[in-house]
Design a protein around this motif. Structure first.
Motif, short mmCIF file in Angstrom:
data_model
loop_
_atom_site.label_atom_id
_atom_site.label_comp_id
_atom_site.label_asym_id
_atom_site.label_seq_id
_atom_site.Cartn_x
_atom_site.Cartn_y
_atom_site.Cartn_z
N TYR A 66 -19.05 0.86 20.35
CA TYR A 66 -19.71 0.44 21.59
C TYR A 66 -20.07 -1.04 21.58
O TYR A 66 -20.44 -1.58 22.62
N HIS B 286 -25.33 11.11 29.56
CA HIS B 286 -24.49 10.90 30.75
C HIS B 286 -23.19 11.69 30.70
O HIS B 286 -22.54 11.86 31.72
N VAL B 287 -22.76 12.13 29.51
CA VAL B 287 -21.47 12.80 29.41
C VAL B 287 -21.61 14.23 28.87
O VAL B 287 -21.22 15.19 29.54
N HIS C 141 -17.33 14.83 36.04
CA HIS C 141 -18.49 15.00 36.93
C HIS C 141 -18.84 13.71 37.66
O HIS C 141 -19.84 13.67 38.35
N ALA D 237 -9.35 11.05 29.54
CA ALA D 237 -10.78 11.21 29.29
C ALA D 237 -11.62 10.62 30.42
O ALA D 237 -12.63 9.99 30.19
N PHE E 251 -7.04 6.56 27.09
CA PHE E 251 -6.72 7.64 26.17
C PHE E 251 -5.48 8.40 26.64
O PHE E 251 -5.14 8.40 27.82
N LEU F 251 -15.59 9.81 22.69
CA LEU F 251 -15.04 8.56 22.16
C LEU F 251 -14.87 7.55 23.30
O LEU F 251 -15.17 6.36 23.14
N ALA F 252 -14.39 8.04 24.45
CA ALA F 252 -14.22 7.14 25.60
C ALA F 252 -15.55 6.53 25.98
O ALA F 252 -15.67 5.31 26.17
N SER F 253 -16.59 7.37 26.07
CA SER F 253 -17.90 6.87 26.43
C SER F 253 -18.36 5.81 25.44
O SER F 253 -18.88 4.75 25.83
N GLU F 254 -18.12 6.07 24.16
CA GLU F 254 -18.53 5.12 23.13
C GLU F 254 -17.77 3.80 23.27
O GLU F 254 -18.36 2.73 23.19
N PHE G 73 -12.87 4.01 15.80
CA PHE G 73 -13.13 5.44 15.61
C PHE G 73 -12.81 5.88 14.19
O PHE G 73 -13.25 6.92 13.74
N TYR H 56 -19.27 3.06 35.01
CA TYR H 56 -19.91 3.51 33.77
C TYR H 56 -19.99 2.43 32.68
O TYR H 56 -21.07 2.15 32.16
N PRO H 57 -18.86 1.78 32.35
CA PRO H 57 -18.96 0.75 31.29
C PRO H 57 -19.85 -0.41 31.70
O PRO H 57 -20.51 -1.02 30.84
N MET I 66 -23.37 0.81 31.05
CA MET I 66 -23.63 0.95 29.62
C MET I 66 -23.72 -0.42 28.95
O MET I 66 -24.41 -0.60 27.97
N ARG I 67 -22.98 -1.40 29.49
CA ARG I 67 -22.98 -2.73 28.90
C ARG I 67 -23.98 -3.66 29.58
O ARG I 67 -23.92 -4.88 29.42
N PRO J 256 -24.25 16.67 31.03
CA PRO J 256 -23.70 17.09 32.34
C PRO J 256 -22.48 17.99 32.21
O PRO J 256 -22.32 18.93 32.97
N SER K 150 -26.89 7.68 24.96
CA SER K 150 -26.42 7.56 26.35
C SER K 150 -25.25 8.50 26.59
O SER K 150 -25.12 9.11 27.66
N THR K 151 -24.35 8.59 25.60
CA THR K 151 -23.21 9.50 25.73
C THR K 151 -23.71 10.93 25.93
O THR K 151 -23.20 11.67 26.78
N PHE L 122 -14.38 11.03 33.21
CA PHE L 122 -15.51 11.95 33.26
C PHE L 122 -15.40 12.80 34.52
O PHE L 122 -15.46 12.28 35.64
N LEU M 123 -16.58 2.61 25.88
CA LEU M 123 -16.97 1.93 27.12
C LEU M 123 -18.34 1.28 26.98
O LEU M 123 -18.82 0.66 27.93
N GLY M 124 -18.98 1.45 25.82
CA GLY M 124 -20.22 0.72 25.57
C GLY M 124 -21.46 1.57 25.43
O GLY M 124 -22.56 1.04 25.37
N ALA M 125 -21.31 2.91 25.37
CA ALA M 125 -22.49 3.77 25.31
C ALA M 125 -22.81 4.13 23.88
O ALA M 125 -21.94 4.50 23.11
N ARG M 126 -24.11 4.01 23.52
CA ARG M 126 -24.54 4.56 22.23
C ARG M 126 -24.57 6.07 22.35
O ARG M 126 -24.47 6.62 23.44
N MET N 29 -13.72 12.57 25.34
CA MET N 29 -14.73 12.17 26.33
C MET N 29 -15.83 11.36 25.65
O MET N 29 -16.29 10.35 26.18
#
Lengths: 308, 385
Positions: free
Chosen positions: B79, A219-220, B95, B91, B87, A204-207, B58, B104-105, B108-109, A223, A215-216, B93, A209-212, A202
């Motif tokens: 990022y 938002h992840v 919620h 993965a 994945f 890694l996915a957030s990262e 990663f 979301y992306p 974030m972007r 929650p 933010s991860t 989210f 997708l562009g989140a530092r 979760m």
């Protein structure tokens, strides 16, 4: 055919169980297993009933016995004397502060424990987490007396540096400090399973997708850790709300919590009616707050799934 | 670099990654052209996932360099890389709704907020989930979750799409549908894609190019048809398709063709790449569908013929799968597909048969330093799916 001994023993046990507890009784098994817990809770409820009874009788100052007649005098006393409102307010504020600080401090600890790739670090964190449980609350409070006292380590160090000594003990901050230190392991223990339930993918996915990381987290991680955060908050809050030893020892009478007031009513001024009334106020207040949290946060809290 | 570098979206040069003392990936070099669909295929633990995670950022390579769109990415955090990734366990989210996951992306972007709802609708439409945008992941079926994951990975128009075995958890029918669906979306958008899988069939179906990895080493990279026709190593021959292997020794070498003594049989084969002199130990590979099965008294059809006994017969509808023991090849068991079970004779267990195949279909590889660990000698009809 020769089966291992453990298999044959288990087969024998199963055969015996089939005789002693036939299949038609099987649907009662669950209730049977629940029974001890139900009995324990039942005894508590009976005790609570007695407390309610006590709280409705005024103390007869002539005989130092509770009068026969029912009255709300004890509750009236609590309302009339500002000292009780003050103690109650102090207790509530303390519980809120301790909950906020303990959970905030527990989160990074639990996160590191769950996510670290170093087995040595994980072991060290686990040992440090369980060590305090081997040391009772009172012993720990006395430990703080030694460290924080007028002649204690901190003041000796200050004096050694030519600085004026300070009164650290018997203050409200000292009580809060002691309580946070006491509650921290509980908060961590409740957060660890909640964080461990979040797959690392979760994050890694957030990262990707562009989140530092911040933010991860916002938002992840937070929650998704909500059930654990609420569980830890509720446990720390209720434990603090009813705590006796820390305010007593580190507060030294300056920062009594409601539990101290209850103790004093029963054993210092020998007024069980008033003590019972204070207890009822505490139980009601705590129950209402916890019920409110569960209402707002939903039944998914504490990881109990089922009703959505 | 060279003049063709502008059409190269990904270039991986000499990349190695150690975990402790184990090389998960060693000296991997490969490239992906713009708009291509590349699949890295190999058994679990072959290093394919580590390679993918290094491209995603990663993991960091211990040696070598990775370029995406001509830019070295070693120091670029995930990022900041323009990579969409699906994945293995998706993965998503839990919620957030499908639409929130896809948005979301974009948030974030830092896409312009006014553009976000339109893009979310467009990409949910692309994966045919327009009516499900307000559902949470647990309210969606497995296939619908896949679609949300791919929309989320593509909505910000990344340079590169990475797929980490996202289809492996699906049942067969749905997996095959999703393979075609992924391919359709990939071609529609023209997005460069690297897919990782252990499923050789998925690799053949979806890819423009296939890279076969084993033990952290890239064995071969080629387009699906060439790879299938000309496996470069015994491992590739075994891993892609259903292939039987048996050992032999070269007795005569005449240009392309070699004569091989295997057990009591003398066979004609084509050399698998390396020059094979007389006396060289070889591993022979023959694909199940290249073997013709028939009675022992039939007229000879191909250069190579051996006699065997049927040990197992599996009927799969569109084909019959035989496992035939050949005493003349040291007891090797060969897998045989008969693709016309309707008009051909059926041979039962213990029945004597003759197996024949053309010289060009038998490949002789130089035997490795260690003797071949396993020969595929079990009936493996289900292996191909």
């Amino acid at each position: 055919m020769k089966y291992p001994l453990s298999w044959r023993l288990l087969d024998g046990l199963e055969a015996a169980a089939a005789v002693l507890w036939p299949a038609r009784l099987r649907r009662l098994t669950a209730w049977g297993l629940l029974a001890p817990a139900l009995v324990l809770v039942g005894v508590l409820v009976i005790g609570l009933g007695y407390m309610l009874e006590y709280s409705l009788h005024e103390l007869d100052l002539a005989t130092y016995r509770l009068t026969e007649a029912y009255s709300l005098t004890n509750y009236q006393t609590i309302l009339d004397r500002p000292v009780y409102a003050r103690v109650l307010g102090r207790t509530l504020l303390g519980a809120v502060l301790v909950t906020a600080i303990a959970v905030a401090l527990a989160f990074p600890y639990a996160y590191a424990l769950v996510r670290t790739r170093s087995a040595a670090l994980r072991k060290a964190l686990l040992v440090a987490l369980f060590l305090p449980f081997f040391i009772g609350q009172v012993v720990r409070a006395y430990g703080w007396l030694i460290v924080l006292g007028r002649e204690g380590l901190v003041n000796s160090a200050l004096a050694g540096m030519g600085l004026p000594t300070v009164d650290l003990l018997f203050t409200y901050p000292a009580v809060i400090f002691g309580l946070v230190q006491y509650m921290l392991p509980f908060a961590i223990l409740l957060l660890v399973p909640a964080l461990a339930a979040i797959p690392e993918d979760m994050e890694l996915a957030s990262e990707s997708l562009g989140a530092r990381w911040i933010s991860t987290f916002r938002h992840v991680v937070i929650p998704m850790a909500k059930p654990g955060l609420i569980g830890a908050s509720v446990v720390v809050f209720t434990l603090t709300l009813t705590d006796f030893a820390m305010p007593e020892i580190l507060g030294g009478g300056t920062s009594d919590f409601i539990a101290s007031a209850i103790y004093d009513s029963f054993f210092q001024i020998s007024n069980p009616g008033l003590g019972a009334a204070l207890s009822m106020v505490l139980v009601t207040l705590g129950s209402l707050i916890v019920a409110g949290v569960f209402l707002v946060a939903g039944t998914g809290t504490l990881g109990v799934r089922g009703a959505k | 670099m060279d003049t063709g570098s502008s059409k190269r979206m990904v270039e991986i040069a000499g990349v190695s990654k150690l975990f402790g003392t184990v090389a998960a990936v060693s000296d991997a070099t490969l490239h992906v052209d713009r708009g291509d669909f590349l699949t890295v295929v190999g058994p679990s633990g072959c290093g394919k996932t580590t390679l993918l995670r290094m491209i995603a950022g990663f993991e960091h390579p211990d040696a070598g360099e990775i370029r995406i769109g001509g830019r070295r990415v070693d120091a670029v955090p995930p990022y900041r890389r323009s990579i969409g990734m699906v994945f293995q366990k998706l993965a998503l989210f839990p919620h957030m709704t499908a639409a929130e996951n896809v948005a979301y992306p974009l948030k974030m972007r830092r896409f312009a907020p006014a553009k976000i709802p339109g893009l979310v609708d467009e990409y949910l439409g692309l994966v045919r989930l327009g009516d499900f945008k307000d559902r949470r992941p647990h309210e969606l079926s497995g296939g619908q979750q896949q679609r949300v994951a791919i929309a989320r990975a593509l909505v910000f128009s990344p340079d590169l799409l990475l797929l980490d075995e996202p289809l492996s958890a699906l049942d067969r029918k749905l997996r095959e549908d999703m393979q075609l669906e992924f391919r359709r979306i990939q071609q529609e958008l023209g997005v460069t894609t690297i897919n990782v899988t252990h499923d050789q069939r998925e690799a053949l179906v979806m890819s423009d190019r296939i890279v076969v990895m084993e033990g952290g080493v890239i064995q071969q990279a080629d387009d699906p048809v060439s790879l299938y026709r000309q496996p470069g190593t015994p491992f590739v021959a075994r891993f892609i398709g259903v292939t039987s292997m048996f050992p032999g020794r070269v007795t005569k070498e005449t240009g392309e063709a070699v004569t091989v003594a295997a057990g009591e049989a003398t066979l004609t084969a084509r050399g698998g790449g390396a020059v094979l002199g007389a006396g060289a130990a070889v591993e022979c590979a023959i694909r199940a569908e290249q073997i013709a099965i028939g009675p022992r008294d039939g007229a000879p059809r191909f250069e190579n013929a051996v006699d065997g006994i049927v040990r197992q017969r599996i009927f799969e509808g569109e084909r019959m799968v035989y496992a035939v023991e050949v005493p003349g090849l040291g007891g090797a068991v060969l897998n045989v597909f008969d693709h016309d079970p309707v008009s051909h004779s059926v041979y039962d267990e213990t029945q004597p048969v003759r197996l024949e195949w053309a010289a060009r279909d038998l490949i002789a590889f130089p035997a490795g330093p260690a003797p071949a660990v396993t020969t595929e000698n079990k009936p493996t009809g289900s292996l191909t799916t």
